[in-house]
Structures are given as C-alpha cells and as structure tokens.
Design an enzyme around this catalytic site. Structure first.
Site, PDB file in Angstrom:
ATOM      1  N   ASP A  60      -7.690  21.129  40.219  1.00 45.83           N
ATOM      2  CA  ASP A  60      -7.808  19.635  40.227  1.00 45.83           C
ATOM      3  C   ASP A  60      -8.141  18.980  38.904  1.00 45.83           C
ATOM      4  OD1 ASP A  60      -8.629  16.915  40.949  1.00 45.83           O
ATOM      5  OD2 ASP A  60      -8.973  17.687  42.901  1.00 45.83           O
ATOM      6  N   THR A  99      -8.297  10.516  41.776  1.00 50.85           N
ATOM      7  CA  THR A  99      -7.348  11.271  41.031  1.00 50.85           C
ATOM      8  C   THR A  99      -6.623  10.462  39.627  1.00 50.85           C
ATOM      9  OG1 THR A  99      -6.696  12.557  42.956  1.00 50.85           O
ATOM     10  CG2 THR A  99      -5.127  12.154  41.336  1.00 50.85           C
ATOM     11  N   THR A 124       3.837   3.615  35.299  1.00 57.54           N
ATOM     12  CA  THR A 124       5.036   2.902  36.074  1.00 57.54           C
ATOM     13  C   THR A 124       4.974   1.615  35.889  1.00 57.54           C
ATOM     14  OG1 THR A 124       5.391   2.273  38.346  1.00 57.54           O
ATOM     15  CG2 THR A 124       3.192   2.982  37.440  1.00 57.54           C
ATOM     16  N   ASP A 125       6.339   1.070  36.188  1.00 58.53           N
ATOM     17  CA  ASP A 125       6.607  -0.544  35.971  1.00 58.53           C
ATOM     18  C   ASP A 125       5.999  -1.194  36.968  1.00 58.53           C
ATOM     19  OD1 ASP A 125       8.024   0.385  38.240  1.00 58.53           O
ATOM     20  OD2 ASP A 125       9.883  -0.612  37.742  1.00 58.53           O
ATOM     21  N   GLU A 126       5.418  -0.768  37.985  1.00 55.90           N
ATOM     22  CA  GLU A 126       4.309  -1.412  38.951  1.00 55.90           C
ATOM     23  C   GLU A 126       3.104  -1.989  38.243  1.00 55.90           C
ATOM     24  OE1 GLU A 126       4.098   0.077  42.925  1.00 55.90           O
ATOM     25  OE2 GLU A 126       6.032   1.448  42.654  1.00 55.90           O
ATOM     26  N   TYR A 148      -2.292   1.356  44.482  1.00 57.71           N
ATOM     27  CA  TYR A 148      -1.639   2.456  43.662  1.00 57.71           C
ATOM     28  C   TYR A 148      -1.293   2.025  42.103  1.00 57.71           C
ATOM     29  CZ  TYR A 148       2.256   4.630  41.383  1.00 57.71           C
ATOM     30  OH  TYR A 148       3.103   5.471  40.469  1.00 57.71           O
ATOM     31  N   ALA A 150      -2.698  -0.611  40.794  1.00 53.90           N
ATOM     32  CA  ALA A 150      -3.992  -0.822  40.217  1.00 53.90           C
ATOM     33  C   ALA A 150      -4.499   0.376  39.662  1.00 53.90           C
ATOM     34  CB  ALA A 150      -4.983  -1.616  41.078  1.00 53.90           C
ATOM     35  N   LYS A 152      -2.979   2.756  38.698  1.00 47.70           N
ATOM     36  CA  LYS A 152      -2.059   3.391  37.625  1.00 47.70           C
ATOM     37  C   LYS A 152      -2.509   2.366  36.081  1.00 47.70           C
ATOM     38  CE  LYS A 152       0.275   6.203  37.142  1.00 47.70           C
ATOM     39  NZ  LYS A 152       0.371   7.545  37.060  1.00 47.70           N
ATOM     40  N   ASN A 177      11.691   3.004  39.135  1.00 52.87           N
ATOM     41  CA  ASN A 177      11.646   4.166  40.376  1.00 52.87           C
ATOM     42  C   ASN A 177      12.830   4.946  40.011  1.00 52.87           C
ATOM     43  OD1 ASN A 177      10.242   2.166  41.646  1.00 52.87           O
ATOM     44  ND2 ASN A 177      11.377   2.307  43.364  1.00 52.87           N
ATOM     45  N   ASN A 178      12.321   6.357  40.005  1.00 50.02           N
ATOM     46  CA  ASN A 178      13.163   7.626  39.899  1.00 50.02           C
ATOM     47  C   ASN A 178      13.690   8.072  41.085  1.00 50.02           C
ATOM     48  OD1 ASN A 178      11.494   9.522  37.142  1.00 50.02           O
ATOM     49  ND2 ASN A 178      11.405   7.283  37.406  1.00 50.02           N
ATOM     50  N   LYS A 187       9.483   8.943  50.086  1.00 48.34           N
ATOM     51  CA  LYS A 187       9.935   7.665  49.412  1.00 48.34           C
ATOM     52  C   LYS A 187      11.211   7.459  49.658  1.00 48.34           C
ATOM     53  CE  LYS A 187       6.092   8.378  46.585  1.00 48.34           C
ATOM     54  NZ  LYS A 187       5.940   9.436  45.739  1.00 48.34           N
ATOM     55  N   ARG A 212      14.711  -3.080  43.001  1.00 49.47           N
ATOM     56  CA  ARG A 212      14.071  -2.078  42.293  1.00 49.47           C
ATOM     57  C   ARG A 212      15.105  -1.516  41.264  1.00 49.47           C
ATOM     58  NH1 ARG A 212      10.598  -4.125  44.330  1.00 49.47           N
ATOM     59  NH2 ARG A 212       8.802  -3.425  45.900  1.00 49.47           N
TER      60      ARG A 212
HETATM   61  P1  NAD Z   1       4.668  13.240  43.301  1.00 47.31           P
HETATM   62  O1  NAD Z   1       3.612  12.770  44.242  1.00 47.31           O
HETATM   63  O2  NAD Z   1       5.784  13.878  43.504  1.00 47.31           O
HETATM   64  O3  NAD Z   1       3.771  14.404  42.415  1.00 47.31           O
HETATM   65  C1  NAD Z   1       2.405  14.138  42.075  1.00 47.31           C
HETATM   66  C2  NAD Z   1       1.910  15.630  41.742  1.00 47.31           C
HETATM   67  O4  NAD Z   1       0.399  15.478  41.416  1.00 47.31           O
HETATM   68  C3  NAD Z   1       1.873  16.754  42.936  1.00 47.31           C
HETATM   69  O5  NAD Z   1       2.429  17.720  42.673  1.00 47.31           O
HETATM   70  C4  NAD Z   1       0.532  16.749  43.227  1.00 47.31           C
HETATM   71  O6  NAD Z   1       0.208  18.149  44.080  1.00 47.31           O
HETATM   72  C5  NAD Z   1      -0.055  16.471  42.112  1.00 47.31           C
HETATM   73  N1  NAD Z   1      -1.451  15.985  42.169  1.00 47.31           N
HETATM   74  C6  NAD Z   1      -2.158  15.008  42.830  1.00 47.31           C
HETATM   75  N2  NAD Z   1      -3.355  15.023  42.838  1.00 47.31           N
HETATM   76  C7  NAD Z   1      -3.648  15.940  41.979  1.00 47.31           C
HETATM   77  C8  NAD Z   1      -4.892  16.594  41.295  1.00 47.31           C
HETATM   78  N3  NAD Z   1      -6.166  15.734  41.890  1.00 47.31           N
HETATM   79  N4  NAD Z   1      -5.053  17.208  40.528  1.00 47.31           N
HETATM   80  C9  NAD Z   1      -3.889  17.878  40.343  1.00 47.31           C
HETATM   81  N5  NAD Z   1      -2.726  17.901  40.735  1.00 47.31           N
HETATM   82  C10 NAD Z   1      -2.597  16.711  41.763  1.00 47.31           C
HETATM   83  O7  NAD Z   1       4.757  12.275  41.853  1.00 47.31           O
HETATM   84  P2  NAD Z   1       5.925  11.704  41.022  1.00 47.31           P
HETATM   85  O8  NAD Z   1       6.814  10.781  41.983  1.00 47.31           O
HETATM   86  O9  NAD Z   1       6.621  12.976  40.597  1.00 47.31           O
HETATM   87  O10 NAD Z   1       5.330  10.968  39.830  1.00 47.31           O
HETATM   88  C11 NAD Z   1       4.724  11.668  39.157  1.00 47.31           C
HETATM   89  C12 NAD Z   1       4.144  10.753  38.135  1.00 47.31           C
HETATM   90  O11 NAD Z   1       4.951   9.543  37.586  1.00 47.31           O
HETATM   91  C13 NAD Z   1       2.796   9.907  38.773  1.00 47.31           C
HETATM   92  O12 NAD Z   1       1.818   9.588  37.662  1.00 47.31           O
HETATM   93  C14 NAD Z   1       3.621   8.435  39.097  1.00 47.31           C
HETATM   94  O13 NAD Z   1       2.844   7.629  38.964  1.00 47.31           O
HETATM   95  C15 NAD Z   1       4.776   8.173  37.932  1.00 47.31           C
HETATM   96  N6  NAD Z   1       5.724   7.641  38.609  1.00 47.31           N
HETATM   97  C16 NAD Z   1       6.538   7.888  39.223  1.00 47.31           C
HETATM   98  C17 NAD Z   1       7.552   7.256  39.604  1.00 47.31           C
HETATM   99  C18 NAD Z   1       8.535   7.573  40.903  1.00 47.31           C
HETATM  100  O14 NAD Z   1       9.678   6.816  40.996  1.00 47.31           O
HETATM  101  N7  NAD Z   1       8.340   8.663  41.591  1.00 47.31           N
HETATM  102  C19 NAD Z   1       7.957   6.019  38.957  1.00 47.31           C
HETATM  103  C20 NAD Z   1       7.112   5.700  38.075  1.00 47.31           C
HETATM  104  C21 NAD Z   1       5.968   6.303  37.687  1.00 47.31           C
END
Ligand code: NAD
Length: 342
Positions: A60, A99, A124-126, A148, A150, A152, A177-178, A187, A212
C-alpha cells in the site's frame, strides 16, 4: 533516473507505462508497488514479467515503512496509484482521500528523505472542473466538483508543496480521459463494449450531452515518459490531444464498431455533479517537450474493441462483481440547491 518505482503499475495506465519504460535501454530496474485493489490486476503486466528488470511488490502506498524502503532503492518515482472511479468516490470519500492524498504525501516524504531525482505525479483534467467554453491551462484555478477530483486536486497541491518546501523534483501531469486495452470494465468505454459484446443494453446519462476528450493510453504514457526525462521540476503539464466527443457520440461509435443499433441504448437520469465538459490546453508540453499524440480515435476504438473481443477471460470474471459492471451508482437523491452548486 535508471531505477524507477512505479506505483499503481498493475492498473490500467500504470501497466501500459511499465511495458513502455521496460523497453528503454537506459532503465536498469522497474519496481511496481501496487495494493491490487479491485482495480489492480497482476495479469495486466503479463509478459512484462519475462523482462528481468521488472519486480513486483504487493503493498500500500500509505505504508510509510514499506514506501521508505522502496524509494531508498530507486532514483525516480512515477506515481499512478489512486482510487480512480468517480462513481465510487461518492460512497467512499475517506478511502479516496487516504489513498490519493495521504498516499502521495507518504511517497513525497520518502522522496525528500532519499534525494530522488524525479517524482512524476499523475493527475487528471478533472481537477479544473467543468468548462462551458475554452480550455484550461496549467495556471488556471482548481475547481473540482466530485470527491475523486477533489482528492486528486489535493494530491497535486501536496506533491507540488514538496517541491516548493523541500526541493523534491516533482512534476505533475494532468491528462484527459484515457482509453485502450486493459481498462477496468467499470469505466465508460469498456463498460459499453463489454455489455454490447454480450448483447446487453447500455445506458446514457440524461441526453448523453457530456463532453470528454478521449486520449489513447499509449499517447498519455509517451507524454509521461517525456516528463520523466525532461520535465521541469515544480511544473505541471496538461496532456490532451485526444478527440472531444459527447457520450452520445461515443456510444454511436461503439454501437457501430460492435454491430449494434440504438435499440441497445436506454437513457437514465443524470448522475450527481456530472460535469458537462472538460477541456485542456496542452500546448505547453507540445512546445517544451515535443509531445505529439499519434493515435487516431477511430482506429484506437476499433483496436480497443478488438482487444476486449479477444480477451473475455480478462474482463468476464469482473462481470460476477455486480458493482464493477454497474452503469452508475445510485446515491441518495440530491437536494436541488446542492445540484445547482455543481
Ligand atoms: P486504475 O484504477 O486502473 O489503477 C489504479 C491502480 O492503483 C490499481 O492497480 C490499484 O490496485 C492501485 N492502487 C489503488 N490504491 C492503492 C494503494 N493504496 N496502494 C497501492 N496501489 C494502489 O487507474 P488508472 O485509470 O490506471 O489511473 C492511474 C492514474 O491516472 C490515477 O492516478 C488516475 O487518477 C490518473 N488518471 C486516470 C485517467 C483515466 O482516464 N483513467 C485520466 C487522468 C488521470
């Protein structure tokens, strides 16, 4: 920067980044730290484990002792780990803050103690909140609406404060958004695709008017590597360059690719604080670091649908976790004045 600690590397974007950075000759060691929450899957790294440079640590990011020991043995940190699903944040604010905010602080603290060379914080852009018109630049105020976003925004500020206060070389990326393979089916794109592939209906909030910017995950990972190698400490880079679509237009594209029609679509009331539109100006990373997105949305969506079609073993088990495939999480009816505030 030859030894990179990647948090959240078993998640969607993190696993793409790990595969990418492992290919770099000048990177000697990549360690993934991941708690394997519902969103993390070791299988996402699959064949990456054939590369001897990769080590996985199950743990963690708020575990200060573990984090300290890991950061001490690395020269760079790329911090993806987060609770990332807006709908879940409505009913688990504490988990998101723990987290996303405390996890970031724990890592930044260790980075400060061990003189890490680069700390890339993924955001994130959010955090900019909704925009009626125009595009947010890196210096714009943060106006997150939902928990979420907030969390970030708070984690961005904490990370940057470690640069200003202690000189930790923190860079922040904020992407739109990815989409792409390996995304959890909670998602919107994989949710729609995995339902359409099983001949199940999909739902659109309200009239599907929310806009988006859809960025291929590999373009985002290319941007993150540019920032890891050449970003200016203390600075933020927006990462956009995908395609703007309303959720209705996105649904139309996915219906076409999956061979379904509009009968598969039902409309449901809008969710609380569903921001109408995000938009970012990403000229800074283009000018400073030469970032150019290379994936076209049409082709990227076809390839993404194809991946879900060919890999039902990767997402079908998640269908047995009802929450994971719910189109939205129902929460208590919002009070009208609270809705207006969004
Ligand atoms: P995801 O939810 O697919 O993956 C998150 C990962 O973090 C998971 O593998 C999870 O097990 C791990 N995790 C969660 N809590 C944890 C903890 N306490 N300790 C260790 N590991 C932990 O997310 P994602 O879509 O891959 O996003 C990754 C990052 O990119 C995030 O920070 C998210 O805010 C940011 N982001 C995502 C998007 C998108 O479109 N998906 C867009 C902009 C930014």
């Amino acid at each position: 920067m030859d030894k990179v600690l990647v948090t959240g590397g078993a998640g969607f974007i993190g696993s793409h980044f790990v595969r990418r950075i492992l290919q770099a000759d000048d990177i000697a060691q990549v360690t993934v730290l991941d708690a394997l929450t519902y969103a993390g899957h070791i299988e996402n790294l699959g064949e990456a484990f054939l590369n001897r440079k990769l080590t996985f640590v199950h743990g963690d990011v708020v575990d200060a002792e573990l984090v300290d020991g890991l950061v001490r043995r690395h020269t760079a940190v790329v911090h993806f780990a987060a609770e990332s699903h807006v709908d879940r944040s409505f009913s688990a604010v504490g988990t998101f803050l723990t987290t996303n905010v405390l996890g970031t602080q724990t890592l930044a603290d260790a980075a400060m103690r061990h003189g890490i060379e680069r700390f890339v914080h993924i955001s994130t852009d959010e955090v900019y909140g909704p925009l009626i018109e125009g595009a947010a630049s890196e210096s714009d105020p943060l106006r997150p609406t939902v928990p979420y976003a907030a969390s970030k925004a708070a984690s961005d500020l904490v990370a940057l404060s470690y640069h200003r206060t202690y000189g930790v070389p923190v860079c922040v990326t904020r992407s739109s958004n990815n989409y792409g393979p390996y995304q959890h089916p909670e998602k919107i794109i994989p949710l729609f695709v995995t339902r359409l592939l099983r001949d199940q209906p999909i739902t659109l909030h309200d009239r599907g008017q929310h806009v988006r910017n859809w960025l291929h995950v590999e373009d985002n990972c290319a941007a993150i590597e540019l920032v890891l190698r050449g970003g200016v400490p203390g600075e933020i880079c927006n990462v956009g360059g995908g395609t703007d679509l309303t959720s209705r237009d996105l649904a139309g594209e996915l219906l076409r690719i999956c061979g379904a029609d509009w009968d598969a679509v039902t409309h449901i009331p809008d969710r609380r604080c569903n921001d109408l539109r995000y938009a970012m100006d990403w000229t800074k990373i283009a000018q400073q670091l030469g970032y150019r997105p290379t994936h076209d949305l049409g082709t990227g969506l076809v390839e993404t649908v194809d991946w879900y079609r060919r890999n039902p073993d990767r997402w079908a088990p998640l269908a047995h976790r009802p929450y994971a495939l719910m189109p939205t999480v129902q929460v208590a009816a919002p009070r009208p004045e609270r809705d207006r505030a969004c």
